[in-house]
Design an enzyme around this catalytic site. Structure first.
Site, PDB file in Angstrom:
ATOM      1  N   LYS A  85      -2.068   5.410  -8.946  1.00 52.74           N
ATOM      2  CA  LYS A  85      -3.174   4.524  -8.545  1.00 52.74           C
ATOM      3  C   LYS A  85      -3.160   4.387  -7.029  1.00 52.74           C
ATOM      4  O   LYS A  85      -2.096   4.232  -6.437  1.00 52.74           O
ATOM      5  CB  LYS A  85      -3.036   3.148  -9.201  1.00 52.74           C
ATOM      6  N   ASP A 132       1.706   2.845  -8.884  1.00 49.87           N
ATOM      7  CA  ASP A 132       0.989   2.584  -7.641  1.00 49.87           C
ATOM      8  C   ASP A 132       1.547   3.425  -6.501  1.00 49.87           C
ATOM      9  O   ASP A 132       2.766   3.542  -6.340  1.00 49.87           O
ATOM     10  CB  ASP A 132       1.168   1.112  -7.243  1.00 49.87           C
ATOM     11  N   GLU A 176     -10.998  -5.381  -8.893  1.00 52.48           N
ATOM     12  CA  GLU A 176     -10.253  -6.642  -8.720  1.00 52.48           C
ATOM     13  C   GLU A 176     -11.111  -7.666  -7.994  1.00 52.48           C
ATOM     14  O   GLU A 176     -11.669  -7.394  -6.925  1.00 52.48           O
ATOM     15  CB  GLU A 176      -8.951  -6.374  -7.940  1.00 52.48           C
ATOM     16  N   GLU A 184      -5.547   2.602  -3.640  1.00 52.17           N
ATOM     17  CA  GLU A 184      -6.588   1.642  -3.280  1.00 52.17           C
ATOM     18  C   GLU A 184      -7.567   2.246  -2.280  1.00 52.17           C
ATOM     19  O   GLU A 184      -7.164   3.021  -1.416  1.00 52.17           O
ATOM     20  CB  GLU A 184      -5.945   0.386  -2.664  1.00 52.17           C
TER      21      GLU A 184
HETATM   22  O1  KIV Z   1       0.031  -3.900  -8.180  1.00 56.97           O
HETATM   23  C1  KIV Z   1      -0.577  -4.360  -9.152  1.00 56.97           C
HETATM   24  O2  KIV Z   1      -0.027  -5.017 -10.028  1.00 56.97           O
HETATM   25  C2  KIV Z   1      -2.012  -4.130  -9.216  1.00 56.97           C
HETATM   26  C3  KIV Z   1      -2.778  -4.866 -10.261  1.00 56.97           C
HETATM   27  C4  KIV Z   1      -2.956  -6.270  -9.847  1.00 56.97           C
HETATM   28  C5  KIV Z   1      -4.057  -4.219 -10.579  1.00 56.97           C
HETATM   29  O3  KIV Z   1      -2.535  -3.397  -8.453  1.00 56.97           O
END
Ligand code: KIV
Length: 271
Positions: free
Chosen positions: A119, A90, A188, A121
């Site tokens: 990843k 992330d 989500e 958002e």
């Molecule tokens: O940070 C995380 O664990 C997430 C998931 C909930 C998709 O973004």
């Protein structure tokens, strides 16, 4: 019961094949070497070093305090130990919002630490950044619907995409992010019907649902939720796989099997 079709590392072409052939993708979060190795051996296809570590490791009430240094540290714990699964990390709050150059610099730190995909958002507003990263060789997982880094703007952790206008907006966001080059897309807390429509409309990008119904191309849960060890409030979409397992590795194998055969999520986990 093990759903490890092969030991072949999960690559972008392999994810594309899974999407094409309807083989569901099992993702779980992982933040340290011991669990990452176990997840890998239990057949989890993609391990997400999620900024949910702010909640489950640091005990914070949101993901907002998580920093790039935290994400780099945990990616370094996970990346080198994993042999088969794809490691996705992330990008934390504030690490990609200023400019695409800032996103590139921080994504490069995560790849150097051991991530194979990042990843981030956000919907259409992030398309240019996604394209910029993908063009420079960085695979990207998009994340729409309930985006926890926007919890204050969204007024809490609530279902997104309800109503015709919101659903149309989300379908458009998904299309634009796919065109920008996203390989995966987390949906989500999205009504199951809408998540199914989005999943069928996308051809080059596989959807990964969390609270988005069983018609997504794959599923993700936070590891501490599916093991029933997170002390905070449990979302409707969570199933505690330890309730029917004799060990942690059995619980993880059951999760993978339930994602692959479509028995998770069940209607009671769905909006
Ligand atoms: O940070 C995380 O664990 C997430 C998931 C909930 C998709 O973004």
């Amino acid at each position: 019961m093990t759903y490890l079709a092969s030991n072949k590392p999960i690559t972008l072409p392999e994810l594309a094949r899974m999407k094409r052939e309807g083989e569901r993708i099992a993702m779980l979060t992982g933040y340290d070497a011991s669990f990452a190795s176990l997840l890998d051996r239990c057949g989890v296809d993609t391990i997400l070093v999620g900024d949910s570590l702010g909640n489950v490791l640091q005990g914070r009430t949101s993901t907002l305090p998580v920093t790039m240094d935290h994400m780099v540290y945990h990616t370094e714990c996970v990346g080198p130990i994993v042999e088969r699964a794809m490691v996705v990390s992330d990008m934390p709050f504030g690490s990609y919002h200023e400019s695409r150059e800032q996103a590139m610099r921080n994504a490069a730190r995560l790849l150097a630490a051991g991530a194979e995909m990042v990843k981030l958002e956000g919907g259409e507003v992030m398309a240019d950044t996604v394209h910029f990263l993908v063009e420079r060789g960085i695979p990207v997982c998009a994340h729409i619907g309930l985006t926890p880094q926007s919890v204050h703007a969204l007024g809490g952790y609530r279902v997104q995409g309800r109503g015709d206008a919101a659903a149309e907006r989300m379908k458009n966001e998904a299309r634009v992010l796919e065109q920008a080059g996203a390989t995966l897309m987390v949906l989500e807390m999205v009504p199951a019907g809408l998540a199914g429509e989005i999943s069928r409309a996308l051809t080059a990008c596989a959807t990964i649902g969390i609270g988005a119904g069983k018609e997504c191309d794959g599923q993700v849960l936070v590891l501490h939720d599916m093991l029933g060890i997170y002390p905070g409030r449990k979302g409707r979409f969570v199933r505690n796989f330890m309730e029917t397992a004799g060990s942690i590795d059995e619980a993880i194998r059951h999760y993978v099997a339930a994602v692959k055969d479509g028995s998770f999520p069940a209607p009671e986990h769905t909006y």
